[in-house]
Write an enzyme that holds these catalytic residues in place. Sequence first.
Site, mmCIF file in Angstrom:
data_model
loop_
_atom_site.group_PDB
_atom_site.id
_atom_site.type_symbol
_atom_site.label_atom_id
_atom_site.label_comp_id
_atom_site.label_asym_id
_atom_site.label_seq_id
_atom_site.Cartn_x
_atom_site.Cartn_y
_atom_site.Cartn_z
ATOM 1 N N GLU A 17 46.117 29.081 42.350
ATOM 2 C CA GLU A 17 44.897 28.821 41.467
ATOM 3 C C GLU A 17 44.776 28.225 40.436
ATOM 4 O O GLU A 17 46.044 27.830 39.692
ATOM 5 C CB GLU A 17 44.544 30.395 41.207
ATOM 6 C CG GLU A 17 45.706 31.158 40.095
ATOM 7 C CD GLU A 17 45.422 32.496 40.092
ATOM 8 O OE1 GLU A 17 45.444 33.041 38.995
ATOM 9 O OE2 GLU A 17 45.094 33.344 41.125
ATOM 10 N N LYS A 68 44.958 27.209 36.483
ATOM 11 C CA LYS A 68 45.453 27.778 35.406
ATOM 12 C C LYS A 68 44.510 27.356 34.312
ATOM 13 O O LYS A 68 44.852 26.079 33.789
ATOM 14 C CB LYS A 68 46.837 27.459 34.873
ATOM 15 C CG LYS A 68 47.575 28.149 33.785
ATOM 16 C CD LYS A 68 48.752 27.767 33.438
ATOM 17 C CE LYS A 68 49.418 28.566 32.509
ATOM 18 N NZ LYS A 68 48.492 28.800 30.932
ATOM 19 N N ARG A 92 43.417 35.796 27.946
ATOM 20 C CA ARG A 92 43.394 36.524 28.855
ATOM 21 C C ARG A 92 42.693 37.889 28.576
ATOM 22 O O ARG A 92 42.532 38.348 27.181
ATOM 23 C CB ARG A 92 44.800 37.083 28.957
ATOM 24 C CG ARG A 92 45.463 38.234 29.880
ATOM 25 C CD ARG A 92 45.559 37.308 31.163
ATOM 26 N NE ARG A 92 46.141 38.145 32.236
ATOM 27 C CZ ARG A 92 47.583 38.162 32.433
ATOM 28 N NH1 ARG A 92 48.485 37.479 31.773
ATOM 29 N NH2 ARG A 92 48.071 39.109 33.516
#
Length: 504
Positions: A210, A212, A217
């Site tokens: 996937e 990055k 976050r």
Amino acid sequence: MVLLADVVATSAEVTATRSRKAKTAAIAGLLGRLDPGEVRPATALLAGELPGGRAGVGWSTLAALDVEPAPEPVLTITEVDSAIDAVRLIKGSGSGQRRAAALTGLLGKATPDEQRFLVRLFGGELRQGALEGVMVEAIAAAAEVPTEAVRRAFMLSGRLPATAEAALCGGEPALAEFRLEIGRPVRPMLASPAETLDGALDELGDVSVEYKLDGARIQVHRNGDDVHIYTRTLREITRNVPELVDLARGLSCRAVVLDGETLALDDSGRPRPFQETMGRFGAQNSRDLLLHPYFFDCLHLDGDDLLDLPLRQRLDALEKVAPQHRIPAILSPSADRASALFDEALDAGHEGVMVKALDSGYAAGRRGRSWRKVKPEHTLDLIVLAAEWGHGRRRGYLSNLHLGARDPDGGPPIMVGKTFKGLTDELLAWQTAQFQRRETHRDDWTVHVVPELIVEIELDGVQASPRYAGGVALRFARVLRYRPDKDAASADSIEAVRAMLPGG
């Protein structure tokens, strides 16, 4: 009844040794002597943290105190805990003077060693996220329970003192009572760097690959209309991100916990600078800069905890609840397709890709090898230890950074190099102000700081060197940016630095 002097002596013993086994034994020995009411505050103190969190005391207040020490140790852990609570509750007009008076009363009952410990504790200088792994092992040893049971409880509670209390007072049954609780953040799973995409694919087998993202976050908790959003360090930012709250309320479920990233995009859909995304987390309103979430994991869905299920099943749940907000990814790709996605991610302005084993559970709070990050350049997240005053155009600014890697055995950060490259005028002004607020001591050329600021460093590699304690030194290091979304426990370890040695 355990005295503060016992904690101070144990802390000194832990600091004096590089042996993880010795650190664990020393902490476990003290934990095993505690009364039930002492466990929470003593655990915080041993981890270098103020029981109950910050108390609103700055270094300027601490530096101005000059208190005659007590001749003999008399302070108990519970007395210290109560005194810290009293300082924390001081608010309003004249609070600075009243805090100073309360601290003077506390320090007047402390011996010289205890005074030094308390001043460093209030100043944040003792705080060592790297010690958490050792503390988990020590709690398990003192309570005679499996380490994994303590680690899992800590992952779910997010609080080391509460975990220690459960282990020491209730054993394995009490630890097993910790569950994923919607509204209480889970310590996030972390990734380890991989040298190459092909190497990560060969190591992990059947994987998801996937994007990055160059974002921040987030962890989203929703129960009905009640939504909470947390950062990587478990700080709640719900009121600062109303667009993410509205999005979570619009998902087709009753209850969910999602793990992902968020970032701001420009008009062309490319990511804005990381600092702009992080700026929203501290803002009081959303202004015109909207955040876009991209989720890559689902930890709970409508009454079912998914932490222990394989990633492939957690991704099925994610597809069910938030298909339009999934991070760009492919499952079980060929090497050529994975390489193409890597190039696509870079072309879109992102950092690279993540490679994740599809049969892995969610192992939160530590860097495992089930998730690997692949980037085109070498970067490390390092801890700022100190900075030297600049010369010439940089006179009056703190410039040359002293950089440390995390000690996985719970010791202080290990210095691995210096750099003054990559610092803009704006960054020089910012770090000069920030470092002096975090100052612990200085000499003519250098200001030493509380080891809590994380800076992302780009480098050509590392080389063996006797100059620094870790036996390695950075090559051609330059500052990319500071990472306010990370803490010292998130920094790269000395092992990760050494792994970059040629042939490592």
